[in-house]
Every structure is written in C-alpha cells, then in structure tokens.
Scaffold this active site. Sequence first.
Site, short mmCIF file in Angstrom:
data_model
loop_
_atom_site.label_atom_id
_atom_site.label_comp_id
_atom_site.label_asym_id
_atom_site.label_seq_id
_atom_site.Cartn_x
_atom_site.Cartn_y
_atom_site.Cartn_z
N ARG A 46 0.85 -1.20 0.00
CA ARG A 46 0.00 0.00 0.00
C ARG A 46 0.88 1.25 0.00
O ARG A 46 0.61 2.22 -0.68
CB ARG A 46 -0.95 0.02 1.20
N TYR A 98 -16.32 16.95 -14.43
CA TYR A 98 -16.80 15.57 -14.50
C TYR A 98 -17.83 15.31 -13.39
O TYR A 98 -17.63 15.70 -12.24
CB TYR A 98 -15.60 14.63 -14.37
N ASP A 170 -8.06 18.75 -14.12
CA ASP A 170 -8.33 17.40 -14.62
C ASP A 170 -8.01 17.41 -16.12
O ASP A 170 -8.69 18.07 -16.90
CB ASP A 170 -9.80 17.05 -14.35
N LYS A 195 -9.08 6.39 -19.49
CA LYS A 195 -9.45 6.93 -20.79
C LYS A 195 -8.26 6.86 -21.76
O LYS A 195 -7.81 5.78 -22.07
CB LYS A 195 -10.00 8.35 -20.62
C1 LIG Z 1 -13.79 9.25 -16.40
C2 LIG Z 1 -13.39 10.56 -15.85
C3 LIG Z 1 -13.07 10.72 -14.49
C4 LIG Z 1 -13.22 9.59 -13.50
O1 LIG Z 1 -12.31 8.57 -13.71
P1 LIG Z 1 -12.58 7.04 -13.36
O2 LIG Z 1 -11.35 6.37 -13.81
O3 LIG Z 1 -13.83 6.64 -14.08
O4 LIG Z 1 -12.79 6.96 -11.88
C5 LIG Z 1 -12.63 11.95 -14.06
N1 LIG Z 1 -12.55 13.00 -14.90
C6 LIG Z 1 -12.85 12.89 -16.21
C7 LIG Z 1 -12.72 14.09 -17.10
C8 LIG Z 1 -13.28 11.68 -16.73
O5 LIG Z 1 -13.60 11.59 -18.03
#
Ligand SMILES: *Cc1c(COP(=O)(O)O)cnc(C)c1O
Length: 377
Positions: A46, A98, A170, A195
């Site tokens: 961890r 998001y 983000d 993604k």
């Molecule tokens: C998908 C997404 C998230 C969240 O990520 P996860 O891997 O699904 O927890 C956060 N920000 C954006 C812009 C996203 O497209």
Amino acid sequence: MKWGTLLIHNGHEADPVTGALGVPIVQTSTFDQGDLSVPREFDYARSGNPTRKALEEIIAALEGGERGAAFGSGIAAVASVLGTLSAGDHVVTAEDIYGGSWRILNTFYRRWGLECTAVDASDPDTIRRALRPATKALFLESPSNPLLKITDLKACIAIAREAGIISVVDNTFMTPYLQRPLDLGADVVIHSATKFLGGHSDVVLGLAVSRTAELGRAIYAVQNSFGAIPGPWDVWLVMRGIKTLKVRMDAQQASAGRIARWLREHKKVKAVFYPGLPDHAGREIHEAQAAGPGAVLSFKTDTAEDARRFLSRVEYAAAAVSLGGVETIASYPVKMSHAAMPQAERLRLGITDTLIRISVGLEDAEDLIADFDRALG
Ligand SMILES: *Cc1c(COP(=O)(O)O)cnc(C)c1O
C-alpha cells in the site's frame, strides 16, 4: 526529445536486473526486510510497489511535475487530492467538471465540512467573485464534458495564484501529449488513466501529479492513508497504453476532425461541438494552451427521436459511457453521465436530449462516416 521518443524512452525502457523490455509486475503485498538494520525502499505494497513507482515516475515526467501518484480510479485520484484539504476549507470549481468529481464534492466531502462553489469558468471573473477567505483550491477541466467548453487555464490559474490557493486541473480529455497544465502554472494535474492513457477500455486507474515536493508529500500521505491504490497488473496495462499514446491520439484526433467537419454539413445535425472547428467558442484560447483538439466531440440532432435512433442504429460505435479507447463510443449524456443532474440545470448548461457525445476510436474514418450516415437516416 520529441513525444514519440519520450513515450518509449521514459527511464523504464529496460529492467536493470533482467534486461526485460518492460517493467516487471511485482505481485506482492509485503517485502522481506532482511537485515533490519538497513531500511529498504519498499516494505508494504500500500505504501509503495516498484511497478506502481515506475508509472508514477513516468506520468510525473510526462506532465513536467515533481511527483506522481497512482490510484485505483480517476475518482480515487480526485478524492485523494481533495483529501489534502480540511474541514472548513472552500473549493471553487468549474460548473461542468466531470459528474463524479461534482458528486464527491457535493455529497461526501460536504458531509465532512468541505464547502464548494461552482462557477462558469469560461468567464474567469466568476472565479474571482467566488473566492472567500477560506478558499483553498480551484478545480478546473478544459475542454469540458460533454460540450467541449474551453476554459482559459492560464487566466484562471493566475487568479488562484494571486489569491494564494492551489489550482487543480483534470487533464483527462487532453493527456500531457496535447496539454500540460503544470506549464500553465497549475499545482496539481489529475487523470482518469481509464481513458486515453490506458487507451484500450480494459483498465480503471487514476493519476495525480504535483508541481512541488511539498504537495507531492501531502498527496502521498493521503494515498498511503486512504489506500485507494491500483494493483500492479492495472498499472502495467496503463504503462503499456502510454507507449502508444502519440500514435493513437494522432490517428483518433485526425478522424475526429474529419467526422466533426462532416457532421456539420449533415442536414439532420443542428450543432457540432469540437475545439478543432474554426467557429468553436474559445478555439483561440484552446490553441494557445493545447497542441490539438483531441478526439472527443459532441453534436445535436434535430429531435430527441433522431438522437435515440442514431444510438440504436449505429454499428461501429458502442452506445456506452467512457471515452479515450481504441473503440469508438457514442454516449447519450442525458441518460448516462448527466442523468443524475436536475433537468432544469441540464438545460441551463445546454445538455439536451438531442445531444450525443462521440469518442472517436481507431476505426477508419470512412467507415465511421458511412456508418453514422446510415444511423442518422
Ligand atoms: C472518467 C473521468 C473521471 C473519473 O475517472 P474514473 O477512472 O472513471 O474513476 C474523471 N474525470 C474525467 C474528465 C473523466 O472523463
């Protein structure tokens, strides 16, 4: 070094012990401490794992930051970065961040005493007006989801700096290949590596990169305390994905541009949202802060019936959530990512039942266009 080279020669191109052209998957929970008089780098997985450490170093280098941290999901990265704040602190966010980030701020963290104000960050002055003495962080995303709204990151980050608060961006839609928020002055960059970085719709993982060692230590303390870490296999999949980021993004982005221009001429399509189109709002700002428009676009059909028909007829696009994979994905925000949002709020933001978001994959653009043409009818 240019991007194609950087992604391969990332400091982890060969294992120093075996020469393997890939980082070994170290599948262990604990590490033999041997002679206890000499502290070892790893003691418990961890707190640290060599496979995870390699990805953390790779993403820190790609974003130009001091320290990286990997998490079990993008939202775990968001939650852990916000976990460096305290009860009574206040956060200003863009109103179209998001949905999962919005939810954790407005439900979970609100119960723990973190306050939050959402503003229309396409007008940076709204940020200045939302600042309070207790404001500690600004949370941004550009382009936004699902309408690809552009935020002037540099201008917004400058307001945060002036106020002495941290700015968090983000960067999931762009990846460091197309946009590097730390270069624009941000303090923390977050990714859903689920993604484009992973890129193959086969792993859920999150990353955070900090500008300073101090912020890096604060995020590490939450990573170790919360324990929202990824396993070494998932980490390995993301490292493999990152090696092909440039070729995937170049190809997907080129197809997205062709599809956006084609959609704009289609008689059943009322509007197309894509930062690569000449009349997209904020295009000049985007071009100043990013190296390309990316591979996500959205469009509005004439009627809700047209949108639903498109989604049920389209063959080469999965009707699904998520984005950034090699497969083209068509999502329907009103029933998917934004289903939980009250309708009045959705409409105010322009998220109508005629809106479809497309994450363009690696299929040939000609095939996608022919398929979309059939599906639009
Ligand atoms: C998908 C997404 C998230 C969240 O990520 P996860 O891997 O699904 O927890 C956060 N920000 C954006 C812009 C996203 O497209």
